[in-house]
Design an enzyme around this catalytic site. Structure first.
Site, short mmCIF file in Angstrom:
data_model
loop_
_atom_site.label_atom_id
_atom_site.label_comp_id
_atom_site.label_asym_id
_atom_site.label_seq_id
_atom_site.Cartn_x
_atom_site.Cartn_y
_atom_site.Cartn_z
N CYS A 79 26.76 27.45 26.52
CA CYS A 79 26.93 27.24 27.78
C CYS A 79 25.91 26.68 28.59
O CYS A 79 26.25 26.35 29.70
CB CYS A 79 27.42 28.82 28.26
SG CYS A 79 26.25 29.97 27.90
N GLU B 76 30.41 35.65 33.33
CA GLU B 76 29.66 34.24 33.19
C GLU B 76 30.52 33.30 32.51
O GLU B 76 31.08 33.41 31.35
CB GLU B 76 28.61 34.57 32.30
CG GLU B 76 27.39 33.24 32.08
CD GLU B 76 27.81 32.51 30.73
OE1 GLU B 76 28.41 31.46 30.86
OE2 GLU B 76 27.62 33.19 29.90
#
Length: 404
Positions: free
Chosen positions: A182, A145
């Protein structure tokens, strides 16, 4: 003798906590080998026993070893291994590798006992792990990710209904955690009309009063300052600055404003910048779909719209690039639920899997079908009597009952 390192206090930049010994290659490989030798101890437990183990571990905070918080990582390691041993399992099942040596990444990724990698971090390291995994004699999956811009599209109707609320909420989302999420909204698309002008005026007023906490470490702070410096010298970009934090790894919040027609001249506007910044992009409302089609894969994409607006084309396009599409909300929070998907198209993620939520477990399990076996030869979980009362799908029906 091992090298040592310490964590730094972000508020002062000074060392804090005990010195931590950095692992060398032999220690890393020994930990991997030890875990490999005892992994069957866990796999042979039944569902109830595994649930009990996981519940005990859940009492500790989940953590990964990181040079910015090595002492916290060590405390979590001790809590997890204590929980394992309390259930009669060897503590070698769980390890953390401490250190700042970049070669540690290579040692872990190349070890033959390692059969899958989970990673959260930058695209640079994510791509490195993918390359290392593919260069092995037996390639392995990498579930990376790697961050996202998390675009937020705000329609003229939405601004007309609640412009003051949206301006503050958008900036709060962008600055939450000093912009180190994020899922931070890295670009915010607004109309280039009078409502867009008013939105920007609201943002200017609000940001001028905002000061954020220091960033996590010196590297993050240095990269942020360098990126902001590079963007700020462009005459075609307007910069809105907040209050500077001069302590430790403190920085200044900066919001950039650009017209969509000029974004192509600044490729770095469409790159993730870890820290308290976001880019407000002004575009005609009828070009929102064009903007969406130019964006790469994202963890999230958000639309703020009026109740009865028909944005089906925009929604469809965003669903093609993002793993989570949000209506009239903001993306920063990530709930750990069965419905969660924390992943997206490349380069947000390297696979279609989620790294948060119940389905995250599918990154580290492998389906096996037992065909034509007599009942007594099957694993207990598949036997007709269902001794552990687990929920199964039998002839398309979910049930925990035995098969008669």
């Amino acid at each position: 003798m091992n090298k040592t390192f310490t964590a730094s206090n972000p508020a002062t930049g000074e060392s804090v906590g005990a010195e931590i010994a950095e692992w060398d290659q032999s220690q890393v490989l020994k930990a991997i080998t030890s875990a490999h030798k005892v992994k069957d101890k866990l796999s042979k437990t039944n569902p109830s026993e595994r649930a009990s183990v996981l519940n005990s571990i859940a009492d500790a905070i989940e953590s990964e070893a990181h040079p910015s918080h090595p002492n916290t990582s060590q405390l979590v390691y001790e809590a997890v291994t204590k929980a394992l041993e309390s259930h009669g399992l060897p503590k070698d099942l769980f390890s953390i590798v401490q250190g700042v040596n970049p070669e540690i990444t290579h040692w872990l990724a190349k070890a033959p006992e390692i059969t899958a990698i989970g990673f959260t971090g930058s695209a640079v390291v994510g791509k490195l792990l993918l390359r290392l995994a593919q260069e092995r004699d037996t390639p392995i999956p990498v579930y990376a990710e790697m961050g996202s811009l998390n675009p937020v599209f705000i329609t003229p109707t939405a601004l007309g209904e609640k412009i003051d609320e949206l301006a503050k909420a958008a900036m709060d989302s962008a600055l939450l955690g000093s912009g180190q999420f994020c899922t931070k909204p890295g670009i915010i698309i607004i109309p280039n009309d009078s409502l867009g002008n008013k939105f920007i005026e609201q943002v200017k007023t609000y940001i001028s009063q905002q000061k954020v906490a220091p960033l996590l470490n010196k590297g993050i702070a240095d990269r942020f300052r360098e990126a902001i410096k590079k963007l700020s010298i462009s005459k075609s970009l307007e910069v809105i600055s907040g209050i500077s934090n001069l302590d430790g790894y403190g920085v200044t919040p900066n919001i950039f404003i650009a017209n969509w027609s000029e974004v192509s001249q600044h490729n770095d506007l469409l790159e993730e910048h870890f820290g308290p910044t976001s880019v407000i992009i002004r575009a005609p409302f009828d070009q929102y779909l064009t903007v969406a089609k130019e964006l790469a894969g994202q963890l999230t994409a958000t639309i703020h719209a009026g109740k009865n607006e028909d944005l089906s084309e925009l929604i469809n396009q965003l669903s093609q690039i993002a793993g989570r599409v949000i209506w009239n909300g903001f993306p920063t929070a990530v709930s750990v639920t069965a419905a969660q998907n924390h992943g997206g198209q490349w380069p947000a993620s390297s696979t279609h899997t989620t790294s948060v939520g119940i389905d995250a477990i599918y990154r580290f399990v492998r389906p096996v079908v037992y065909q034509n076996f007599p009942d007594h030869q099957l694993p207990p979980e598949l036997q007709n009597s269902n001794p552990f009362k687990i929920e199964r799908v039998v002839n398309s029906v979910r049930t925990d009952q035995p098969i008669q």
